[in-house]
Design a protein around this motif. Structure first.
Motif, mmCIF file in Angstrom:
data_model
loop_
_atom_site.group_PDB
_atom_site.id
_atom_site.type_symbol
_atom_site.label_atom_id
_atom_site.label_comp_id
_atom_site.label_asym_id
_atom_site.label_seq_id
_atom_site.Cartn_x
_atom_site.Cartn_y
_atom_site.Cartn_z
ATOM 1 N N UNK A 79 0.796 -1.226 0.000
ATOM 2 C CA UNK A 79 0.000 0.000 0.000
ATOM 3 C C UNK A 79 0.833 1.283 0.000
ATOM 4 N N UNK A 80 2.072 1.206 0.431
ATOM 5 C CA UNK A 80 2.928 2.390 0.501
ATOM 6 C C UNK A 80 3.504 2.791 -0.859
ATOM 7 N N UNK A 81 3.445 1.922 -1.849
ATOM 8 C CA UNK A 81 4.172 2.166 -3.095
ATOM 9 C C UNK A 81 3.622 3.338 -3.905
ATOM 10 N N UNK A 82 2.338 3.600 -3.787
ATOM 11 C CA UNK A 82 1.777 4.748 -4.518
ATOM 12 C C UNK A 82 2.331 6.057 -3.948
ATOM 13 N N UNK A 83 2.273 6.202 -2.642
ATOM 14 C CA UNK A 83 2.779 7.420 -2.009
ATOM 15 C C UNK A 83 4.281 7.565 -2.225
ATOM 16 N N UNK A 84 4.998 6.466 -2.073
ATOM 17 C CA UNK A 84 6.445 6.522 -2.193
ATOM 18 C C UNK A 84 6.887 6.842 -3.620
ATOM 19 N N UNK A 85 6.202 6.270 -4.615
ATOM 20 C CA UNK A 85 6.571 6.590 -6.006
ATOM 21 C C UNK A 85 6.304 8.060 -6.297
ATOM 22 N N UNK A 86 5.236 8.613 -5.707
ATOM 23 C CA UNK A 86 4.947 10.042 -5.878
ATOM 24 C C UNK A 86 6.048 10.888 -5.235
ATOM 25 N N UNK A 87 6.429 10.567 -4.000
ATOM 26 C CA UNK A 87 7.454 11.360 -3.306
ATOM 27 C C UNK A 87 8.780 11.333 -4.068
ATOM 28 N N UNK A 88 9.131 10.170 -4.575
ATOM 29 C CA UNK A 88 10.367 10.072 -5.344
ATOM 30 C C UNK A 88 10.285 10.962 -6.584
ATOM 31 N N UNK A 89 9.178 10.857 -7.332
ATOM 32 C CA UNK A 89 9.014 11.665 -8.539
ATOM 33 C C UNK A 89 8.970 13.153 -8.206
ATOM 34 N N UNK A 90 8.277 13.522 -7.138
ATOM 35 C CA UNK A 90 8.175 14.928 -6.737
ATOM 36 C C UNK A 90 9.554 15.502 -6.406
ATOM 37 N N UNK A 91 10.365 14.724 -5.711
ATOM 38 C CA UNK A 91 11.721 15.166 -5.373
ATOM 39 C C UNK A 91 12.545 15.345 -6.639
ATOM 40 N N UNK A 92 12.468 14.370 -7.550
ATOM 41 C CA UNK A 92 13.226 14.462 -8.811
ATOM 42 C C UNK A 92 12.776 15.663 -9.627
ATOM 43 N N UNK A 93 11.480 15.930 -9.684
ATOM 44 C CA UNK A 93 10.979 17.071 -10.457
ATOM 45 C C UNK A 93 11.374 18.394 -9.809
ATOM 46 N N UNK A 94 11.181 18.481 -8.505
ATOM 47 C CA UNK A 94 11.441 19.724 -7.794
ATOM 48 C C UNK A 94 12.896 20.158 -7.904
ATOM 49 N N UNK A 95 13.813 19.201 -7.731
ATOM 50 C CA UNK A 95 15.227 19.540 -7.698
ATOM 51 C C UNK A 95 15.958 19.229 -8.999
ATOM 52 N N UNK A 96 15.236 18.670 -9.977
ATOM 53 C CA UNK A 96 15.779 18.396 -11.321
ATOM 54 C C UNK A 96 16.973 17.433 -11.292
ATOM 55 N N UNK A 97 16.911 16.486 -10.359
ATOM 56 C CA UNK A 97 17.982 15.492 -10.214
ATOM 57 C C UNK A 97 17.354 14.150 -9.879
ATOM 58 N N UNK A 98 18.146 13.089 -9.956
ATOM 59 C CA UNK A 98 17.681 11.785 -9.488
ATOM 60 C C UNK A 98 17.339 11.905 -8.004
ATOM 61 N N UNK A 99 16.228 11.319 -7.596
ATOM 62 C CA UNK A 99 15.778 11.472 -6.203
ATOM 63 C C UNK A 99 16.826 11.009 -5.198
ATOM 64 N N UNK A 100 17.555 9.968 -5.517
ATOM 65 C CA UNK A 100 18.562 9.444 -4.606
ATOM 66 C C UNK A 100 19.726 10.382 -4.347
ATOM 67 N N UNK A 101 19.947 11.352 -5.242
ATOM 68 C CA UNK A 101 21.028 12.319 -5.026
ATOM 69 C C UNK A 101 20.759 13.208 -3.813
ATOM 70 N N UNK A 102 19.511 13.265 -3.380
ATOM 71 C CA UNK A 102 19.177 14.100 -2.220
ATOM 72 C C UNK A 102 19.793 13.544 -0.941
ATOM 73 N N UNK A 103 20.026 12.230 -0.889
ATOM 74 C CA UNK A 103 20.658 11.659 0.297
ATOM 75 C C UNK A 103 22.050 12.250 0.505
ATOM 76 N N UNK A 104 22.827 12.328 -0.570
ATOM 77 C CA UNK A 104 24.175 12.898 -0.492
ATOM 78 C C UNK A 104 24.112 14.366 -0.100
ATOM 79 N N UNK A 105 23.158 15.097 -0.677
ATOM 80 C CA UNK A 105 23.018 16.516 -0.340
ATOM 81 C C UNK A 105 22.677 16.710 1.135
ATOM 82 N N UNK A 106 21.811 15.836 1.649
ATOM 83 C CA UNK A 106 21.413 15.937 3.049
ATOM 84 C C UNK A 106 22.574 15.579 3.978
ATOM 85 N N UNK A 107 23.403 14.630 3.576
ATOM 86 C CA UNK A 107 24.581 14.279 4.374
ATOM 87 C C UNK A 107 25.550 15.466 4.442
ATOM 88 N N UNK A 108 25.694 16.167 3.337
ATOM 89 C CA UNK A 108 26.601 17.317 3.291
ATOM 90 C C UNK A 108 26.040 18.512 4.051
#
Length: 166
Positions: A79-108
């Motif tokens: 049941x979580x996959x709909x929300x999670x796929x949206x959050x991933x896409x929203x992050x990628x659209x908002x920041x114009x990068x692969x969603x996973x790149x936000x982890x590195x940015x947050x670490x920095x």
């Protein structure tokens, strides 16, 4: 009455001067947006690619303004996959990068304000959809055991439609 007429004439002259001072090259914006047909092809290809690899996933395709164009809950997904796929896409659209790149940015930058945005995630599994350098949307997938697998399905889907993204 003369002063009122004089004031009216001065205001009218000022408005005319302002209108004439506007750039002659001003025009409407011209842009490309993702169509429902392409969004559907991306979502279906991503889900099919993951299914071939043994993963049940859901997919969300967002348009230029972060609005859902297509969202499909894959068969046998959590049941979580709909929300999670949206959050991933929203992050990628908002920041114009692969969603996973936000982890590195947050670490920095652990104080990064973006982490407090509704819809934000650092999870891998989404990529921006581009026409040249212009980001016109994003595709996110959730459900595979690991975001790198989700992202690979998205990449396969984007590769399939790349000739239409011009």
């Amino acid at each position: 009455m003369t002063s009122r007429t004089g004031l009216t004439s001065a205001l009218l002259a000022g408005a005319t001067a302002f209108a004439l001072a506007a750039p002659a090259s001003a025009q409407l914006l011209s842009r490309k947006d993702i169509s429902a047909e392409i969004a559907m092809a991306i979502a279906q290809t991503a889900i099919a690619t993951c299914k071939t690899n043994g993963y049940a996933v859901s997919a969300t395709i967002l348009g230029r303004n972060g609005e859902p164009v297509v969202q499909i809950r894959g068969d046998n997904t959590g049941p979580h996959t709909m929300e999670n796929s949206f959050k991933k896409a929203f992050t990628a659209r908002t920041f114009r990068i692969a969603s996973g790149e936000m982890e590195e940015r947050l670490k920095k930058n652990p104080q990064m304000g973006a982490q407090y945005l509704t819809g934000f995630t650092t999870a891998r599994g989404a990529l921006p959809i581009k026409v040249g350098d212009d980001v016109i949307g994003a595709a996110g997938v959730s459900g595979a055991p690991g975001g790198e697998k989700d992202e690979a399905c998205v990449q396969a889907a984007l590769d399939k439609v790349k000739d239409q993204l011009k």
